[in-house]
Scaffold this motif. Structure first.
Motif, mmCIF file in Angstrom:
data_model
loop_
_atom_site.group_PDB
_atom_site.id
_atom_site.type_symbol
_atom_site.label_atom_id
_atom_site.label_comp_id
_atom_site.label_asym_id
_atom_site.label_seq_id
_atom_site.Cartn_x
_atom_site.Cartn_y
_atom_site.Cartn_z
ATOM 1 N N ASP A 407 65.309 15.436 37.961
ATOM 2 C CA ASP A 407 66.356 15.113 38.928
ATOM 3 C C ASP A 407 67.185 16.324 39.334
ATOM 4 O O ASP A 407 68.082 16.207 40.176
ATOM 5 N N LEU A 408 66.915 17.483 38.749
ATOM 6 C CA LEU A 408 67.669 18.701 39.053
ATOM 7 C C LEU A 408 66.795 19.679 39.834
ATOM 8 O O LEU A 408 65.563 19.598 39.781
ATOM 9 N N PRO A 409 67.431 20.605 40.570
ATOM 10 C CA PRO A 409 66.637 21.603 41.291
ATOM 11 C C PRO A 409 65.730 22.385 40.337
ATOM 12 O O PRO A 409 66.118 22.714 39.212
ATOM 13 N N ASN A 410 64.515 22.635 40.799
ATOM 14 C CA ASN A 410 63.556 23.438 40.023
ATOM 15 C C ASN A 410 63.333 22.882 38.618
ATOM 16 O O ASN A 410 63.189 23.621 37.654
ATOM 17 N N LEU A 411 63.322 21.549 38.553
ATOM 18 C CA LEU A 411 63.111 20.831 37.288
ATOM 19 C C LEU A 411 64.118 21.243 36.221
ATOM 20 O O LEU A 411 63.833 21.191 35.023
ATOM 21 N N GLY A 412 65.308 21.637 36.665
ATOM 22 C CA GLY A 412 66.381 21.953 35.729
ATOM 23 C C GLY A 412 66.336 23.340 35.150
ATOM 24 O O GLY A 412 67.178 23.690 34.322
ATOM 25 N N PHE A 413 65.378 24.159 35.593
ATOM 26 C CA PHE A 413 65.281 25.516 35.061
ATOM 27 C C PHE A 413 66.367 26.424 35.622
ATOM 28 O O PHE A 413 66.976 27.216 34.891
ATOM 29 N N SER A 414 66.631 26.348 36.929
ATOM 30 C CA SER A 414 67.567 27.264 37.571
ATOM 31 C C SER A 414 68.144 26.635 38.828
ATOM 32 O O SER A 414 67.468 25.865 39.522
ATOM 33 N N ASP A 415 69.405 26.992 39.126
ATOM 34 C CA ASP A 415 70.024 26.596 40.396
ATOM 35 C C ASP A 415 69.580 27.496 41.541
ATOM 36 O O ASP A 415 69.777 27.157 42.716
ATOM 37 N N GLY A 416 69.002 28.659 41.203
ATOM 38 C CA GLY A 416 68.541 29.597 42.218
ATOM 39 C C GLY A 416 67.045 29.506 42.416
ATOM 40 O O GLY A 416 66.363 28.660 41.818
ATOM 41 N N GLU A 417 66.522 30.389 43.272
ATOM 42 C CA GLU A 417 65.083 30.440 43.503
ATOM 43 C C GLU A 417 64.401 31.041 42.281
ATOM 44 O O GLU A 417 64.636 32.202 41.941
ATOM 45 N N PRO A 418 63.543 30.283 41.588
ATOM 46 C CA PRO A 418 62.952 30.809 40.349
ATOM 47 C C PRO A 418 61.922 31.890 40.623
ATOM 48 O O PRO A 418 61.272 31.907 41.668
ATOM 49 N N TRP A 419 61.761 32.773 39.662
ATOM 50 C CA TRP A 419 60.839 33.900 39.815
ATOM 51 C C TRP A 419 59.396 33.423 39.978
ATOM 52 O O TRP A 419 58.604 34.056 40.676
ATOM 53 N N LEU A 420 59.042 32.316 39.338
ATOM 54 C CA LEU A 420 57.811 31.581 39.590
ATOM 55 C C LEU A 420 58.202 30.146 39.923
ATOM 56 O O LEU A 420 59.192 29.628 39.398
ATOM 57 N N PRO A 421 57.448 29.471 40.774
ATOM 58 C CA PRO A 421 57.850 28.111 41.154
ATOM 59 C C PRO A 421 57.723 27.135 39.999
ATOM 60 O O PRO A 421 56.822 27.256 39.155
ATOM 61 N N ALA A 422 58.632 26.173 39.955
ATOM 62 C CA ALA A 422 58.491 25.075 39.003
ATOM 63 C C ALA A 422 57.232 24.291 39.368
ATOM 64 O O ALA A 422 56.974 24.009 40.541
ATOM 65 N N ALA A 423 56.433 23.957 38.379
ATOM 66 C CA ALA A 423 55.119 23.363 38.629
ATOM 67 C C ALA A 423 55.232 21.882 38.963
ATOM 68 O O ALA A 423 55.835 21.107 38.208
ATOM 69 N N SER A 424 54.617 21.491 40.058
ATOM 70 C CA SER A 424 54.604 20.070 40.415
ATOM 71 C C SER A 424 53.878 19.254 39.353
ATOM 72 O O SER A 424 54.197 18.076 39.136
ATOM 73 N N GLU A 425 52.900 19.877 38.675
ATOM 74 C CA GLU A 425 52.156 19.179 37.618
ATOM 75 C C GLU A 425 53.040 18.783 36.437
ATOM 76 O O GLU A 425 52.654 17.948 35.615
ATOM 77 N N HIS A 426 54.227 19.370 36.358
ATOM 78 C CA HIS A 426 55.103 19.130 35.203
ATOM 79 C C HIS A 426 56.229 18.134 35.506
ATOM 80 O O HIS A 426 57.041 17.843 34.627
ATOM 81 N N ARG A 427 56.277 17.624 36.726
ATOM 82 C CA ARG A 427 57.412 16.772 37.130
ATOM 83 C C ARG A 427 57.517 15.519 36.282
ATOM 84 O O ARG A 427 58.623 15.030 36.021
ATOM 85 N N ARG A 428 56.413 14.954 35.843
ATOM 86 C CA ARG A 428 56.438 13.726 35.042
ATOM 87 C C ARG A 428 56.473 14.000 33.538
ATOM 88 O O ARG A 428 56.361 13.066 32.739
ATOM 89 N N LEU A 429 56.608 15.274 33.180
ATOM 90 C CA LEU A 429 56.562 15.638 31.759
ATOM 91 C C LEU A 429 57.819 16.385 31.316
ATOM 92 O O LEU A 429 57.793 17.109 30.328
ATOM 93 N N THR A 430 58.922 16.209 31.997
ATOM 94 C CA THR A 430 60.131 16.960 31.679
ATOM 95 C C THR A 430 60.710 16.546 30.328
ATOM 96 O O THR A 430 60.433 15.453 29.814
ATOM 97 N N VAL A 431 61.545 17.414 29.793
ATOM 98 C CA VAL A 431 62.233 17.107 28.539
ATOM 99 C C VAL A 431 63.070 15.846 28.684
ATOM 100 O O VAL A 431 63.054 14.965 27.815
ATOM 101 N N ALA A 432 63.821 15.717 29.790
ATOM 102 C CA ALA A 432 64.697 14.557 29.975
ATOM 103 C C ALA A 432 63.905 13.257 29.944
ATOM 104 O O ALA A 432 64.310 12.272 29.297
ATOM 105 N N ASP A 433 62.773 13.210 30.651
ATOM 106 C CA ASP A 433 61.974 11.989 30.655
ATOM 107 C C ASP A 433 61.388 11.696 29.288
ATOM 108 O O ASP A 433 61.355 10.533 28.845
ATOM 109 N N GLN A 434 60.939 12.730 28.601
ATOM 110 C CA GLN A 434 60.317 12.495 27.303
ATOM 111 C C GLN A 434 61.335 12.177 26.217
ATOM 112 O O GLN A 434 61.031 11.454 25.265
ATOM 113 N N GLU A 435 62.540 12.698 26.346
ATOM 114 C CA GLU A 435 63.587 12.346 25.392
ATOM 115 C C GLU A 435 63.864 10.842 25.416
ATOM 116 O O GLU A 435 64.236 10.247 24.399
#
Length: 536
Positions: A407-435
């Motif tokens: 639910d956060l920008p860049n899957l919660g990694f950064s508020d800015g443009e990340p040096w590598l893109p946040a992976a779309s493959e990881h959207r359903r596997l975030t820490v928040a969802d798994q917690e």
């Protein structure tokens, strides 16, 4: 009492991709500190930080320009001290990644070696050699990253050696002053309070001073992996992997132990492992080592484990370090499971990782079951991907940002443009969802680490394989009066295994319904693992 690192579980933090605290798109030390409670909650014993020193980032920190500082993207020395203190307060060890076989070509040592003249105090701190009469490289040594392992410098009218990029000149460990300067790096960080080191390419500290050509890899031994990178077409017997390296690793360990018997140093050995000291005993060479043998495996059969431990059995005093995944290789579930891995494969591989004999390295996101990310060429930052595209996308697919919250920008990694893109493959596997899911990969990882930590046999015990038909892998871990059978169904069909006489029952099946123990017969669902107490 065994040393703390024997059987320890270390969490490998790739700092640049872990958590960005200041919105500049790069992970940092303050970000690691902000997530220490998460790391502690996994139940691990400590963290291994990717290189934190200043670097021009030709190879993303593995080209060090200053061994005494902290990369500006990551923070300051004061930030590191705060992180170290906070980790120790939580009972977590801190292990640094030190790159001492080479430096950046922007390191002051190299600049002085280049410009100080042939008689300068650092003239021979790096590996220099005259060109051949026609101007070509001094010998046939090939770089890991492609092309000759030599670069010509008009300033000195000589070539310098680099096992990797031309911006990573090889430090000359045969030169006493250069060797002492490298060892002093360890002294300074140990004095600062770190608990140990992972030594990058520990097999490559020494070179043959005669510059003997490397022999070709025999044609009959060449596989797709050899052809995939030109450097693999020769055996690296003279640019690295010398037998003398064994004694040098012993000197490194003794230097570390001078700061206390609770310090730990292990090394990365990427080739010719037995020849150059990977499998020495804890009282000879480094305390431990890990190789690429398991990291490069991609066929999910019992053979990949059996064959590696058959190798290790020839060195019974050696204590291994075990890893299935890191910042250099495709992520475990994708490597073994392909583009559409089975849902339970991540748990199976995590259970296997935590049950093998050795000190365990968990790469960030492995506890979440993350697959390899797919990136476009325009998104790549790794020089290997740039060199070999489209045959090889490089290492960026395992280095994308840690997914914290969908639910956060860049899957919660950064508020800015990340040096590598946040992976779309990881959207359903975030820490928040798994917690929020008691049946998640994350929940299982915590349970598996707790099982490991609560069992002396799984932590410290020897490993003995049991007879089991493929595709079942079975072995026993024994320590004093405890014995635990570890059984894995490496297939998509149910399997049944006859075990030795048992007491108790399944200690920890992957899921409650995945394993059924009746007497000495164990039934396993597809991709299931079970741990069974044995009598005697």
């Amino acid at each position: 009492m065994p040393a703390w690192w024997r059987g320890a579980v270390l969490y490998h933090v790739y700092v640049r991709s872990f958590f960005d605290s200041d919105g500049d798109g790069h992970g940092d030390l303050a970000g690691v500190m902000a997530k220490l409670d998460y790391i502690q909650g996994l139940g691990v014993d400590g963290i291994w930080l990717s290189p934190i020193h200043p670097s021009p980032n030709r190879d993303w920190g593995y080209d060090v320009a200053d061994f005494d500082g902290v990369q500006a993207d990551y923070g300051t020395l004061e930030d590191f001290d705060r992180l170290l203190e906070a980790a120790h307060e939580r009972g977590l060890k801190v292990v640094l990644d030190e790159v001492l076989a080479h430096t950046s070509d922007e390191h002051p040592w190299f600049l002085e070696s280049l410009t100080g003249g042939p008689d300068g105090p650092k003239a021979d701190w790096y590996v220099w050699a005259d060109p051949q009469a026609d101007g070509t490289a001094p010998n046939n040594w090939l770089s890991v990253f492609g092309g000759p392992a030599w670069s010509y410098q008009p300033k000195r009218r000589r070539h310098y050696h680099h096992k990797f990029l031309r911006q990573q000149p090889k430090l000359n460990w045969r030169q006493p002053a250069a060797r002492e300067a490298a060892l002093a790096v360890l002294d300074r960080w140990l004095a600062r309070g770190v608990d140990g080191f992972r030594l990058d390419v520990a097999n490559a500290y020494l070179h043959d001073p005669e510059l003997t050509d490397n022999p070709a890899t025999p044609a009959e031994a060449r596989t797709a992996a050899h052809w995939g990178h030109a450097g693999n077409l020769q055996r690296h017997l003279h640019d690295a992997n010398l037998e003398e390296n064994c004694a040098l690793m012993d000197a490194v360990r003794r230097r570390v132990e001078a700061h206390g018997d609770d310090r730990f140093v292990f090394g990365e050995f990427s080739e010719e492992e037995a020849r150059c000291g990977a499998y020495l005993a804890p009282d000879e060479g480094l305390h431990s080592a890990y190789t690429f043998v398991l990291l490069l495996q991609d066929q999910l059969t019992p053979a990949f484990v059996r064959e590696h431990y058959a190798t290790l059995s020839a060195f019974p005093a050696h204590w291994p370090t075990i890893s299935f995944s890191n910042h250099d290789v495709p992520r475990t579930v994708s490597r073994f499971g392909g583009a559409a891995p089975a849902p339970d494969l991540a748990r199976l591989m995590f259970a296997l990782l935590l049950s093998l004999k050795g000190t365990t390295l968990i790469y960030q996101g492995e506890e979440l079951g993350l697959p390899q990310a797919r990136l476009a060429r325009s998104q790549l930052r790794d020089p290997v991907g740039d060199l070999y595209w489209p045959y090889d996308g490089g290492r960026d697919g395992c280095r994308t940002p840690m997914p914290w919250d969908a639910d956060l920008p860049n899957l919660g990694f950064s508020d800015g443009e990340p040096w590598l893109p946040a992976a779309s493959e990881h959207r359903r596997l975030t820490v928040a969802d798994q917690e929020a899911d008691p049946d998640s990969n994350l929940a299982f990882a915590r349970q598996m680490i707790a099982l490991r930590k609560g069992s002396p046999a799984l932590t410290l015990g020897d490993l003995e394989f049991l007879d089991a038909p493929d595709p079942v892998l079975a072995f026993v871990r024994r320590w004093e009066d405890e014995a635990v059978a570890c059984v894995f169904n490496l297939s998509d069909a149910p399997r049944f295994v006859e075990l030795p006489t048992v007491a108790g029952g399944a200690l920890h099946p992957v899921r409650a319904a995945d394993a059924d123990l009746r007497g000495g017969s164990l039934g396993l669902a597809p991709w299931a693992a079970a741990f069974v107490e044995l009598r005697g």
